[in-house]
Write a protein that holds these residues in place. Structure first.
Motif, PDB file in Angstrom:
ATOM      1  N   ARG A  58       0.849  -1.193   0.000  1.00 21.71           N
ATOM      2  CA  ARG A  58       0.000   0.000   0.000  1.00 21.71           C
ATOM      3  C   ARG A  58       0.883   1.240   0.000  1.00 21.71           C
ATOM      4  O   ARG A  58       2.091   1.169   0.249  1.00 21.71           O
ATOM      5  N   THR A  59       0.250   2.392  -0.270  1.00 21.88           N
ATOM      6  CA  THR A  59       0.963   3.667  -0.269  1.00 21.88           C
ATOM      7  C   THR A  59       0.454   4.526   0.876  1.00 21.88           C
ATOM      8  O   THR A  59      -0.749   4.759   1.000  1.00 21.88           O
ATOM      9  N   THR A  91       5.412  -4.338   5.461  1.00 19.46           N
ATOM     10  CA  THR A  91       5.696  -3.221   4.566  1.00 19.46           C
ATOM     11  C   THR A  91       7.189  -2.993   4.398  1.00 19.46           C
ATOM     12  O   THR A  91       8.007  -3.516   5.150  1.00 19.46           O
TER      13      THR A  91
END
Length: 300
Positions: A184-185, A220
């Motif tokens: 994800r960003t 992440t």
């Protein structure tokens, strides 16, 4: 006398490619020598220093960068044969106590000196300048972008670090972005990505596997290496070591015979690649495999 070059001959000429490779083998072997540096975020370095000592020795690291050290002002954990430089984060409420900080361990025999850290608001950093061969001085920066960044994206801090000349900025920058192999960003990841995209002679190295293990959400990539005007090929990888949810990353600078001398070498010349494919097709599979077999025998 006319010299024969590889591209001036037929690819199917089996003896030519192994001979060319054999001639280049000394330079290729020299190019495999590089500088390994690791970077990791710790929450308290002091109780983990024994494991860190073993890790640094096993990996034979030239440089080891640490973020969020949380070291007491009166205690500095030393590692044999390494110099250590630290930058503590303090608060106005209790200037005698450290609430964060970064540090750099560097081999004592490496030509280097510590560089004062500019005044930063939302980032922590420690800077060491090293000399590699005949290349210009290179700054190695252990950096941490705080989760509770004051005022949002630390653009002013990042500019100060990038404007210090050729440098490697490595550490936990809290920059999750799908372009950097995160699932994800994040808000800060988008800000970092947009800012760095418009800069020349900048390379961002992101590991292909997660750097932060999150037991309640997605794993992440929060740790990056930002390289500015670095004349060496480089790569980064993640190690499952030190029993931490923040995994150590190894950044290798290939300081051998093939430096990057211009910004054009940062990208692939696809037009030239298409030309080679069109006018110098690969040989039949059997002949190609025979050539590769001879090359592998030269390497071994």
């Amino acid at each position: 006398m006319t010299r024969t070059t590889l591209l001036g001959e037929d690819w199917c000429n089996a003896p030519l490619l192994p001979q060319a490779f054999k001639n280049a083998l000394p330079a290729l072997r020299a190019a495999t020598h590089g500088i390994d540096m690791a970077y990791i975020l710790f929450e308290h370095l002091r109780p983990k220093i024994a494991k860190v000592h073993d890790f640094v020795s096993e990996q034979n690291l030239e440089v080891f960068l640490v973020q969020e050290t949380l070291l007491p002002p009166v205690f500095t954990p030393f590692i044999a044969n390494y110099q250590v430089y630290r930058t503590d984060r303090q608060t106005n409420n209790n200037p005698s106590r450290s609430f964060g900080g970064t540090c750099i361990y560097i081999k004592s025999h490496t030509k280097h000196h510590c560089v004062p850290t500019p005044e930063l608001v939302s980032m922590d950093a420690t800077i060491v300048e090293i000399k590699i061969g005949n290349n210009p001085l290179l700054k190695i920066i252990s950096a941490y972008a705080r989760v509770d960044m004051i005022g949002g994206f630390p653009m002013a801090d990042l500019q100060k670090l990038l404007n210090s000349g050729p440098n490697v900025i490595a550490g936990n920058l809290n920059t999750a972005h799908i372009a950097w192999n995160s699932p994800r960003t994040s808000f800060y990841g988008r800000k970092w990505f947009n800012y760095l995209q418009g800069m020349n002679c900048i390379r961002v190295l992101a590991p292909h596997s997660p750097t932060h293990i999150n037991w309640n959400s997605w794993d992440t990539v929060l740790d990056l290496a930002i390289l500015k005007i670095i004349p060496f090929h480089s790569q980064t990888r993640v190690l499952n070591n030190l029993n931490s949810d923040n995994l150590p990353k190894i950044l290798t600078l290939d300081t051998g015979s093939f430096p990057i001398n211009s910004a054009e070498h940062f990208s692939t010349n696809w037009e030239n690649f298409r030309h080679i494919l069109n006018f110098k097709p690969f040989p039949p599979l059997a002949k190609f495999l025979a050539m590769m077999t001879q090359i592998m025998q030269l390497v071994v």
